[in-house]
Design a protein around this motif. Sequence first.
Motif, short mmCIF file in Angstrom:
data_model
loop_
_atom_site.label_atom_id
_atom_site.label_comp_id
_atom_site.label_asym_id
_atom_site.label_seq_id
_atom_site.Cartn_x
_atom_site.Cartn_y
_atom_site.Cartn_z
N MET A 1 98.34 33.51 36.65
CA MET A 1 97.08 32.87 36.26
C MET A 1 97.25 32.09 34.95
O MET A 1 96.71 30.99 34.79
N ASN A 2 97.99 32.68 34.02
CA ASN A 2 98.21 31.98 32.75
C ASN A 2 98.97 30.67 32.95
O ASN A 2 98.71 29.67 32.29
N ARG A 5 96.69 28.03 34.30
CA ARG A 5 95.76 27.52 33.29
C ARG A 5 96.29 26.24 32.64
O ARG A 5 95.53 25.38 32.22
N TYR A 176 81.17 39.32 40.67
CA TYR A 176 82.63 39.24 40.76
C TYR A 176 83.30 40.09 39.70
O TYR A 176 84.34 40.69 39.95
N THR A 180 86.03 43.31 40.07
CA THR A 180 87.35 43.01 39.51
C THR A 180 88.07 41.87 40.25
O THR A 180 89.27 41.92 40.46
N ASP A 181 87.32 40.87 40.70
CA ASP A 181 87.92 39.73 41.38
C ASP A 181 87.66 38.47 40.57
O ASP A 181 87.05 37.52 41.05
N ARG A 183 89.71 36.37 39.79
CA ARG A 183 90.55 35.28 40.25
C ARG A 183 89.75 34.19 40.95
O ARG A 183 90.08 33.01 40.87
N PHE A 186 88.19 32.09 38.32
CA PHE A 186 89.24 31.32 37.65
C PHE A 186 89.69 30.14 38.51
O PHE A 186 89.82 29.01 38.02
N LEU A 187 89.94 30.38 39.79
CA LEU A 187 90.44 29.33 40.67
C LEU A 187 89.40 28.25 40.91
O LEU A 187 89.73 27.05 40.94
#
Length: 211
Positions: A1-2, A5, A176, A180-181, A183, A186-187
């Motif tokens: 994920m980092n 980014r 969310y 704990t999702d 992601r 983020f996406l």
Amino acid sequence: MNDLRYIGICTEFIAVITGCIYFYKYKNTYLKYFLAFLFYVFINEMLGKYIREQITAYNSIIYNLYYIINFSYLFLLYRHYTRSKRYKTYIKYFLIVYLISVVINGFYENYLIQFQRIPYIIAASLLIITILFYFIETINSDMVLQVNKSLLFWISIGLLIYYAGVLPTRILRNYYQNHTDARVLFLVNLITGSTMYICFSIGFIKSEKSK
């Protein structure tokens, strides 16, 4: 994920550089402030990332201040370019409603350690309506024939994609987080944000010199 980014940061940087290269096209218009705005967005993103990784996880104040500047500027930008007096009035009240919501929400959330949620949802919703005002005016004018040569058109496309994509996930953010999702959030933010900055870059390149 980092690692992903950095894709978003790169698209921001590309938009800033492209805006600098083609600044001569819009330097004599109200859109000249948009480049300064992009610089601020990029610097704020880098500052927020540095604070989160090197100093403290509580970097909310950086983004809360950014939201106020971001939405205030965008409302004023569209109010400047809107020709309809009725739409101008609506946009003025949209900005007032948002700023009032920021003040009121301050009694319920600590902006130093918490992201403002309700004001963001209000502002994003009203900004989408504001952008639709712009498209309605454009469709009903001669500008529609060469709309793809307008920088504001590409800015509007980018902003609409971003906020229309991010707003539903912002509304469901607590859901969310509890599952704990993160992601998904983020996406969505990465894809819509990167698309927005690509639209800005296209606008800088394709737009004609403004008079």
